[in-house]
Motif scaffolding. Structure first.
Motif, short mmCIF file in Angstrom:
data_model
loop_
_atom_site.label_atom_id
_atom_site.label_comp_id
_atom_site.label_asym_id
_atom_site.label_seq_id
_atom_site.Cartn_x
_atom_site.Cartn_y
_atom_site.Cartn_z
N ARG A 137 8.69 0.81 5.08
CA ARG A 137 9.92 0.02 5.27
C ARG A 137 9.68 -1.49 5.19
O ARG A 137 10.62 -2.27 5.31
N GLY A 138 8.43 -1.89 5.01
CA GLY A 138 8.12 -3.31 4.91
C GLY A 138 8.24 -4.05 6.22
O GLY A 138 8.44 -5.27 6.24
N GLU A 139 8.07 -3.33 7.35
CA GLU A 139 8.22 -3.94 8.66
C GLU A 139 6.88 -4.52 9.14
O GLU A 139 5.82 -4.15 8.64
N ARG A 140 6.95 -5.38 10.14
CA ARG A 140 5.71 -5.87 10.75
C ARG A 140 5.05 -4.72 11.51
O ARG A 140 5.72 -3.81 11.99
N LEU A 141 3.73 -4.77 11.60
CA LEU A 141 2.98 -3.70 12.22
C LEU A 141 2.99 -3.86 13.74
O LEU A 141 2.37 -4.78 14.29
N VAL A 142 3.71 -2.95 14.42
CA VAL A 142 3.86 -3.00 15.87
C VAL A 142 3.70 -1.59 16.42
O VAL A 142 4.30 -0.65 15.89
N ARG A 143 2.89 -1.44 17.48
CA ARG A 143 2.70 -0.12 18.08
C ARG A 143 4.03 0.41 18.60
O ARG A 143 4.86 -0.34 19.12
N TRP A 144 4.20 1.76 18.52
CA TRP A 144 5.50 2.36 18.81
C TRP A 144 5.99 2.08 20.23
O TRP A 144 7.18 1.87 20.45
N HIS A 145 5.08 2.03 21.24
CA HIS A 145 5.54 1.84 22.61
C HIS A 145 5.90 0.39 22.91
O HIS A 145 6.41 0.08 23.99
N ARG A 146 5.65 -0.53 21.94
CA ARG A 146 6.04 -1.92 22.11
C ARG A 146 7.20 -2.29 21.21
O ARG A 146 7.80 -3.35 21.36
N LYS A 147 7.55 -1.41 20.28
CA LYS A 147 8.58 -1.74 19.31
C LYS A 147 9.93 -1.90 19.99
O LYS A 147 10.32 -1.11 20.84
N GLU A 224 0.07 4.99 32.04
CA GLU A 224 -0.71 3.75 31.94
C GLU A 224 -0.09 2.76 30.93
O GLU A 224 -0.23 1.54 31.11
N THR A 225 0.56 3.27 29.89
CA THR A 225 1.19 2.38 28.92
C THR A 225 2.59 1.96 29.33
O THR A 225 3.27 1.26 28.59
N GLY A 226 3.02 2.41 30.51
CA GLY A 226 4.31 1.97 31.03
C GLY A 226 5.50 2.70 30.47
O GLY A 226 6.64 2.26 30.65
N VAL A 227 5.30 3.84 29.83
CA VAL A 227 6.40 4.58 29.21
C VAL A 227 7.02 5.57 30.20
O VAL A 227 8.25 5.72 30.27
N VAL A 228 6.19 6.28 30.96
CA VAL A 228 6.66 7.36 31.85
C VAL A 228 6.39 6.99 33.31
O VAL A 228 5.32 6.44 33.63
N ARG A 248 -7.38 23.72 34.96
CA ARG A 248 -8.11 22.51 34.57
C ARG A 248 -7.16 21.49 33.96
O ARG A 248 -6.20 21.85 33.28
N TYR A 249 -7.47 20.22 34.18
CA TYR A 249 -6.71 19.11 33.62
C TYR A 249 -7.69 18.22 32.87
O TYR A 249 -8.57 17.60 33.47
N PHE A 250 -7.56 18.17 31.54
CA PHE A 250 -8.43 17.33 30.72
C PHE A 250 -7.83 15.93 30.67
O PHE A 250 -6.79 15.71 30.04
N ALA A 251 -8.46 14.99 31.34
CA ALA A 251 -7.92 13.64 31.46
C ALA A 251 -8.05 12.87 30.15
O ALA A 251 -9.06 12.98 29.44
N HIS A 252 -7.03 12.08 29.85
CA HIS A 252 -7.12 11.12 28.77
C HIS A 252 -8.07 10.01 29.20
O HIS A 252 -8.14 9.65 30.38
N ARG A 253 -8.82 9.47 28.26
CA ARG A 253 -9.85 8.49 28.62
C ARG A 253 -9.25 7.23 29.23
O ARG A 253 -9.96 6.48 29.91
N ARG A 254 -7.94 6.97 29.03
CA ARG A 254 -7.34 5.76 29.60
C ARG A 254 -6.59 6.02 30.90
O ARG A 254 -5.97 5.10 31.45
N GLU A 255 -6.62 7.25 31.41
CA GLU A 255 -5.94 7.52 32.67
C GLU A 255 -6.71 6.88 33.82
O GLU A 255 -7.94 6.93 33.87
N SER A 256 -5.98 6.32 34.78
CA SER A 256 -6.62 5.61 35.88
C SER A 256 -7.24 6.59 36.88
O SER A 256 -6.72 7.69 37.09
#
Length: 369
Positions: A137-147, A224-228, A248-256
């Motif tokens: 679409r020729g848009e600027r590159l922005v991560r989806w959770h900040r768009k 952690e990304t402020g979405v949920v 079992r709960y496999f944690a994401h590496r960025r979970e606090s």
């Protein structure tokens, strides 16, 4: 960086900042550049969990015969300047550059220093879907959770770098651009070649795993990304575990650590910090017969990595009521799209919903075949 003995084809420089990106470079090299003269440059983050996984992934890369260059790219105020200066000569020599994250400001800056005629973007999870769409679409590159948010001072300052990177990632003249992805790609930019990522290297290198009963839960960093909202997420995890018998709960590496400690106490789940990307951990096993996940990369990648096993991968939708006030307007549609595209790609079928969490539409499941 001397050429690899017996190598064929152009010299390739790959930039990665996460364990999954490094895995996907190995997958790309296995599928489309076997025997290539490949140097992996790790732009190391500061997070200890990510660094640990990256160190172990570097060991696997060396076992495959690739050169690895570890850069302390964020090790103090002068680190970026030293890193960029030290990589300039290599960038100018490279015939092909592979990127793990086209949204990274670091990578975008490095892109301005190369005139390599071949550029390759390997999967960085669901972000790849957004990257391809924005490029088309020729848009600027922005991560989806900040768009959808207003650009901050740093965004405005780096806008010329981002714009230059977008132009470099647009095919033209002798320059070719390839996307190597396990994600569904709807709108392909003109001239961009899309190659299917099937996790062939992972399946050849590991497993098949021992499959156990019950269910495993896959964590997400959406809190952690402020979405949920954190409380809504905890209640959803508790309800999923109770409904599906997860242990079992496999944690994401960025979970606090604080969130995971609270979750373990509230749910009784065994929290596991994987030492490698989940695709490799699951393929090595043991793994439960059902793997439950919220909308994320793994609902697309695990069915491929676990192809030929009896494991079923299930996805639980994110209810809009769970989103925080700070979630971007794009978040709801993007997360729903992850679920929809996984359903279409992997033949998802309905399984029982999640009681006790208002408005949860339920989960959908796909066989890993």
């Amino acid at each position: 960086m001397s050429p690899r003995a017996g190598s064929t084809g152009p010299h390739t420089l790959a930039f990665v900042e996460s364990p999954v990106q490094l895995l996907n470079v190995l997958e790309w090299a296995h599928a489309h550049a076997p025997g290539a003269d490949l140097t992996l440059v790790v732009l190391s983050p500061v997070d200890p969990m990510t660094r640990g996984q990256l160190r172990r992934m570097c060991g696997l890369a060396r076992e495959e015969g690739h050169q690895v260059r570890w850069e302390e790219a964020r090790g103090g105020p002068g680190a970026p300047l030293r890193t960029v200066g030290g990589l300039t000569a290599a960038l100018r020599r490279a015939d092909r550059v592979v990127l793990g994250d086209p949204f990274s400001r670091y990578v975008q800056l490095l892109l301005t220093l190369t005139r390599a005629p071949a550029l390759v973007v390997v999967d960085d999870g669901t972000a790849t879907m957004e990257f391809v769409g924005q490029l088309a679409r020729g848009e600027r590159l922005v991560r989806w959770h900040r768009k959808g948010g207003r650009p901050g001072p740093r965004d405005l300052l780096l806008a010329p770098v981002s714009g230059a990177a977008r132009r470099r990632l647009t095919p033209g003249g002798r320059r070719t651009v390839e996307v190597f992805s396990a994600m569904p790609v709807d709108a392909t930019p003109p001239g961009v070649t899309v190659r299917a990522h099937t996790f062939a290297w992972t399946r050849d290198r590991f497993g098949p795993p021992r499959v156990t009963g019950g269910a495993d839960l896959v964590g997400t960093s959406l809190v952690e990304t402020g979405v949920v909202d954190a409380d809504a997420y905890l209640e959803a995890v508790r309800s999923l575990a109770r409904t599906h018998g997860a242990t079992r709960y496999f944690a994401h590496r960025r979970e606090s650590a604080a969130k995971l400690h609270r979750m373990a106490g509230a749910t009784g789940l065994e929290v596991v910090r994987p030492d490698l990307p989940l695709e490799l951990v699951a393929r090595r096993g043991p793994v439960a017969r059902t793997v439950l996940s919220f909308p994320s990369t793994v609902v697309h990648t695990l069915p491929l990595a676990l192809s030929g096993t009896t494991v079923r991968v299930a996805v639980c939708d994110i209810d809009p009521a769970w989103l925080t006030d700070g979630a971007s307007p794009r978040a709801r549609g993007f997360l729903a799209g992850v679920t929809r595209t996984a359903r279409d790609a992997h033949r998802l079928t309905a399984v029982p919903g999640v009681p006790g969490v208002p408005g949860v539409p339920g989960a959908r499941t796909a066989p890993a075949v």
